[in-house]
Design a protein around this motif. Structure first.
Motif, PDB file in Angstrom:
ATOM      1  N   ILE A   3      -4.913  21.284  48.096  1.00 53.96           N
ATOM      2  CA  ILE A   3      -4.881  21.704  49.494  1.00 53.96           C
ATOM      3  C   ILE A   3      -3.705  22.643  49.724  1.00 53.96           C
ATOM      4  N   ILE A   4      -3.748  23.354  50.843  1.00 51.65           N
ATOM      5  CA  ILE A   4      -2.656  24.226  51.268  1.00 51.65           C
ATOM      6  C   ILE A   4      -2.092  23.635  52.546  1.00 51.65           C
ATOM      7  N   LEU A   5      -0.796  23.324  52.558  1.00 49.37           N
ATOM      8  CA  LEU A   5      -0.172  22.741  53.743  1.00 49.37           C
ATOM      9  C   LEU A   5       0.024  23.809  54.806  1.00 49.37           C
ATOM     10  N   THR A   6      -0.282  23.450  56.059  1.00 51.29           N
ATOM     11  CA  THR A   6      -0.077  24.374  57.179  1.00 51.29           C
ATOM     12  C   THR A   6       1.121  23.953  58.018  1.00 51.29           C
ATOM     13  N   GLN A   7       1.604  22.724  57.822  1.00 47.03           N
ATOM     14  CA  GLN A   7       2.771  22.219  58.535  1.00 47.03           C
ATOM     15  C   GLN A   7       3.626  21.422  57.563  1.00 47.03           C
ATOM     16  N   GLU A   8       4.857  21.141  57.990  1.00 46.79           N
ATOM     17  CA  GLU A   8       5.785  20.333  57.195  1.00 46.79           C
ATOM     18  C   GLU A   8       5.268  18.900  57.131  1.00 46.79           C
ATOM     19  N   VAL A   9       5.130  18.361  55.919  1.00 45.30           N
ATOM     20  CA  VAL A   9       4.742  16.965  55.722  1.00 45.30           C
ATOM     21  C   VAL A   9       5.835  16.333  54.877  1.00 45.30           C
ATOM     22  N   SER A  10       6.521  15.340  55.446  1.00 45.05           N
ATOM     23  CA  SER A  10       7.640  14.751  54.722  1.00 45.05           C
ATOM     24  C   SER A  10       7.146  14.079  53.443  1.00 45.05           C
ATOM     25  N   GLY A  11       7.864  14.326  52.370  1.00 46.94           N
ATOM     26  CA  GLY A  11       7.522  13.760  51.080  1.00 46.94           C
ATOM     27  C   GLY A  11       6.448  14.530  50.334  1.00 46.94           C
ATOM     28  N   LEU A  12       5.908  15.588  50.952  1.00 49.33           N
ATOM     29  CA  LEU A  12       4.840  16.332  50.307  1.00 49.33           C
ATOM     30  C   LEU A  12       5.182  17.806  50.139  1.00 49.33           C
ATOM     31  N   GLY A  13       5.637  18.450  51.217  1.00 45.65           N
ATOM     32  CA  GLY A  13       5.988  19.853  51.085  1.00 45.65           C
ATOM     33  C   GLY A  13       6.110  20.567  52.410  1.00 45.65           C
ATOM     34  N   SER A  14       6.274  21.874  52.311  1.00 42.87           N
ATOM     35  CA  SER A  14       6.473  22.746  53.457  1.00 42.87           C
ATOM     36  C   SER A  14       5.214  23.567  53.699  1.00 42.87           C
ATOM     37  N   PRO A  15       5.115  24.227  54.858  1.00 39.59           N
ATOM     38  CA  PRO A  15       3.951  25.075  55.116  1.00 39.59           C
ATOM     39  C   PRO A  15       3.805  26.159  54.054  1.00 39.59           C
ATOM     40  N   GLY A  16       2.587  26.361  53.594  1.00 37.73           N
ATOM     41  CA  GLY A  16       2.311  27.367  52.585  1.00 37.73           C
ATOM     42  C   GLY A  16       2.310  26.831  51.171  1.00 37.73           C
ATOM     43  N   ASP A  17       2.765  25.603  50.968  1.00 40.24           N
ATOM     44  CA  ASP A  17       2.773  25.022  49.626  1.00 40.24           C
ATOM     45  C   ASP A  17       1.367  24.586  49.231  1.00 40.24           C
ATOM     46  N   VAL A  18       1.002  24.828  47.988  1.00 38.13           N
ATOM     47  CA  VAL A  18      -0.272  24.359  47.436  1.00 38.13           C
ATOM     48  C   VAL A  18       0.043  23.086  46.651  1.00 38.13           C
ATOM     49  N   VAL A  19      -0.553  21.968  47.079  1.00 42.63           N
ATOM     50  CA  VAL A  19      -0.258  20.678  46.449  1.00 42.63           C
ATOM     51  C   VAL A  19      -1.547  19.971  46.061  1.00 42.63           C
ATOM     52  N   GLU A  20      -1.411  19.073  45.122  1.00 43.78           N
ATOM     53  CA  GLU A  20      -2.519  18.247  44.651  1.00 43.78           C
ATOM     54  C   GLU A  20      -2.313  16.846  45.214  1.00 43.78           C
ATOM     55  N   VAL A  21      -3.282  16.338  45.993  1.00 38.36           N
ATOM     56  CA  VAL A  21      -3.183  15.001  46.584  1.00 38.36           C
ATOM     57  C   VAL A  21      -4.482  14.244  46.327  1.00 38.36           C
ATOM     58  N   LYS A  22      -4.464  12.960  46.601  1.00 35.42           N
ATOM     59  CA  LYS A  22      -5.664  12.138  46.447  1.00 35.42           C
ATOM     60  C   LYS A  22      -6.699  12.570  47.490  1.00 35.42           C
ATOM     61  N   ASP A  23      -7.959  12.432  47.129  1.00 33.43           N
ATOM     62  CA  ASP A  23      -9.048  12.878  47.991  1.00 33.43           C
ATOM     63  C   ASP A  23      -9.021  12.201  49.360  1.00 33.43           C
ATOM     64  N   GLY A  24      -8.838  10.893  49.392  1.00 33.72           N
ATOM     65  CA  GLY A  24      -8.852  10.153  50.660  1.00 33.72           C
ATOM     66  C   GLY A  24      -7.722  10.555  51.582  1.00 33.72           C
ATOM     67  N   TYR A  25      -6.549  10.788  51.028  1.00 32.39           N
ATOM     68  CA  TYR A  25      -5.381  11.186  51.829  1.00 32.39           C
ATOM     69  C   TYR A  25      -5.650  12.514  52.516  1.00 32.39           C
ATOM     70  N   SER A  26      -6.222  13.458  51.792  1.00 32.54           N
ATOM     71  CA  SER A  26      -6.491  14.761  52.404  1.00 32.54           C
ATOM     72  C   SER A  26      -7.665  14.678  53.364  1.00 32.54           C
ATOM     73  N   ARG A  27      -8.731  14.002  52.978  1.00 36.30           N
ATOM     74  CA  ARG A  27      -9.935  13.944  53.804  1.00 36.30           C
ATOM     75  C   ARG A  27      -9.735  13.134  55.082  1.00 36.30           C
ATOM     76  N   ASN A  28      -8.961  12.042  55.015  1.00 41.29           N
ATOM     77  CA  ASN A  28      -8.823  11.147  56.154  1.00 41.29           C
ATOM     78  C   ASN A  28      -7.593  11.399  57.017  1.00 41.29           C
ATOM     79  N   TYR A  29      -6.587  12.082  56.468  1.00 38.56           N
ATOM     80  CA  TYR A  29      -5.363  12.266  57.243  1.00 38.56           C
ATOM     81  C   TYR A  29      -4.953  13.731  57.376  1.00 38.56           C
ATOM     82  N   LEU A  30      -4.702  14.402  56.274  1.00 37.23           N
ATOM     83  CA  LEU A  30      -4.141  15.749  56.321  1.00 37.23           C
ATOM     84  C   LEU A  30      -5.071  16.767  56.975  1.00 37.23           C
ATOM     85  N   LEU A  31      -6.337  16.782  56.588  1.00 36.66           N
ATOM     86  CA  LEU A  31      -7.281  17.757  57.140  1.00 36.66           C
ATOM     87  C   LEU A  31      -7.600  17.498  58.616  1.00 36.66           C
ATOM     88  N   PRO A  32      -7.945  16.258  59.030  1.00 35.75           N
ATOM     89  CA  PRO A  32      -8.246  16.038  60.457  1.00 35.75           C
ATOM     90  C   PRO A  32      -7.041  16.275  61.380  1.00 35.75           C
TER      91      PRO A  32
END
Length: 149
Positions: A3-32
């Protein structure tokens, strides 16, 4: 899932960072929540615009962060909010209101997402607010909430 972060997420990264996360975390929290978008080749082009916007409002280096910290710590910030009897506010003070109060008190322009309020501010009084200016620099200033408006 990439995924590509659009906002600061503590413990994960800054906006614009491309990170690899678990499917459920991105589908249920980060994307919505709008904290990230799916990584695609077209999305990769958005990374440059996200990083350019981030660099415009970001503290440039450690020296600049220390300069802003000294400016903030000498500041007296007051915020007036509607209050009822006994000093209880109608609603609560938001980070955006605090950032606007800092700006009107003659302080620097702060990103509301970097402000750390001491819980929900729902009554008149004095509070300590923290601002994470840089990974190594955190500033504290006093916020005085007054009954008014």
């Amino acid at each position: 899932m990439k995924i590509i972060l659009t906002q600061e997420v503590s413990g994960l990264g800054s906006p614009g960072d491309v990170v690899e996360v678990k499917d459920g975390y991105s589908r249920n929290y980060l994307l919505p929540q709008g904290f990230a978008i799916l990584w695609t080749k077209g999305g990769e082009k958005q990374v440059t615009s996200i990083k350019r916007a981030r660099s415009a409002r970001e503290i440039r280096d450690l020296g600049h962060a220390n300069e802003v910290k000294s400016q903030l710590e000498g500041l007296k910030v007051s915020l007036s909010a509607r209050a009822g009897d006994g000093g209880r506010l109608f609603g609560s003070v938001t980070p955006a209101e605090v950032a606007a109060a800092v700006k009107s008190a003659g302080g620097p322009d702060l990103d509301r997402r970097r402000l750390e309020l001491p819980g929900h501010i729902k009554s008149v009084g004095s509070y300590q607010v923290q601002v994470k200016l840089h990974p190594e620099v955190t500033a504290k200033f006093a916020l005085n909430v007054l009954a008014g408006k």
